[in-house]
Write a protein that holds these residues in place. Structure first.
Motif, short mmCIF file in Angstrom:
data_model
loop_
_atom_site.label_atom_id
_atom_site.label_comp_id
_atom_site.label_asym_id
_atom_site.label_seq_id
_atom_site.Cartn_x
_atom_site.Cartn_y
_atom_site.Cartn_z
N GLY A 7 -6.23 -20.32 -38.85
CA GLY A 7 -6.99 -19.32 -39.60
C GLY A 7 -8.22 -19.92 -40.25
N ARG A 8 -9.23 -19.09 -40.41
CA ARG A 8 -10.50 -19.51 -40.99
C ARG A 8 -10.45 -19.35 -42.52
N MET A 9 -11.19 -20.20 -43.22
CA MET A 9 -11.16 -20.19 -44.68
C MET A 9 -11.88 -18.99 -45.30
N ILE A 12 -9.07 -14.34 -47.03
CA ILE A 12 -8.29 -14.46 -48.28
C ILE A 12 -6.85 -14.87 -47.97
N ASN A 13 -6.31 -14.38 -46.87
CA ASN A 13 -4.91 -14.67 -46.56
C ASN A 13 -4.70 -16.11 -46.12
N VAL A 14 -5.69 -16.67 -45.45
CA VAL A 14 -5.62 -18.09 -45.11
C VAL A 14 -5.77 -18.94 -46.38
N ARG A 15 -6.64 -18.52 -47.27
CA ARG A 15 -6.83 -19.26 -48.52
C ARG A 15 -5.52 -19.34 -49.32
N GLN A 29 -2.52 -29.60 -40.73
CA GLN A 29 -3.66 -29.46 -39.84
C GLN A 29 -4.04 -27.99 -39.84
N ARG A 30 -5.35 -27.71 -39.88
CA ARG A 30 -5.79 -26.32 -39.84
C ARG A 30 -6.76 -26.13 -38.69
N THR A 31 -6.54 -25.08 -37.92
CA THR A 31 -7.41 -24.72 -36.81
C THR A 31 -8.10 -23.41 -37.13
N ASP A 32 -9.43 -23.40 -37.11
CA ASP A 32 -10.16 -22.16 -37.35
C ASP A 32 -9.78 -21.13 -36.29
N ALA A 33 -9.47 -19.93 -36.72
CA ALA A 33 -9.12 -18.84 -35.81
C ALA A 33 -9.43 -17.53 -36.48
#
Length: 207
Positions: A7-9, A12-15, A29-33
């Motif tokens: 998820g992308r930063m 709000i839900n990823v944050r 690890q975080r992958t932008d999606a």
């Protein structure tokens, strides 16, 4: 195993999930999606999250979606008795506020956010923004009154309940209009912003 957040930063839900991970001192690890990053329509992603939304958490054999559920899971696994209260009354007070964020506060404020941050100025609906503000302001008054009675949403200590609500307040406070001072809400929000988990989350600009 290292946690994997999809998820992308700007979400709000990823944050919420990143805040929880950082507050718990976990490695992830975080992958932008999602959004212009894509991935969420691909078959592999849909196999893990049939909604095709973010966030998605992978933790060994556990694959979870729905942001507040992920926050609950992480706190239950890594902070039982603190961020995840053990006494039932305290636990379900925390659960109550987390549900309230999703079912009441977020729907009220979302239109103003979308209009003021993600909609070109010439396409904005002023009436829709005004309606969103009119629905949100009483909810902030409610929060202020509740926080006059105790330091945090579920009681005397910071818990999982404070994470999603703080992310929602971060989004509202970032909108380009004059903020109404609310002594207790502002005090609580600043105390949450000062926590280690908030770095890189509650200090982000909206997008």
């Amino acid at each position: 195993m290292t946690l994997h957040i999809w998820g992308r930063m700007s979400s709000i839900n990823v944050r919420k999930v990143v805040f929880a991970v950082q507050e718990l001192g976990l490695s992830a690890q975080r992958t932008d999606a999602g959004g212009h990053f894509g991935l969420v329509t691909e078959a592999d992603y849909r196999g893990k999250n049939p909604n095709g939304m973010v966030p998605l958490l992978e933790d060994g054999d556990a694959t979870l979606w729905e942001s507040n559920v992920i926050v609950r899971y992480l706190c239950a696994r890594h902070a039982a008795g603190t961020l995840y209260p053990e006494p039932l009354a305290a636990r379900f007070t925390a659960e109550m506020w987390m549900d309230w964020q999703q079912t009441t506060l977020n729907p009220a404020g979302r239109t103003a956010f979308v209009q003021l941050v993600r909609t070109p100025a010439e396409q904005r609906d002023d009436a829709a923004i005004a309606q969103s503000v009119a629905e949100t302001e009483p909810l902030l008054d409610l929060l202020d009154a509740e926080l006059a009675r105790r330091p945090y949403l579920a009681g005397e200590e910071f818990t999982m309940a404070d994470i999603p609500v703080a992310c929602e307040i971060h989004r509202w406070y970032g909108l380009p209009f004059v903020r109404t001072p609310r002594t207790h809400l502002d005090r609580w929000y600043q105390s949450v912003c000062d926590r280690p988990g908030a770095v890189g989350v509650l200090d982000l600009s909206l997008s």
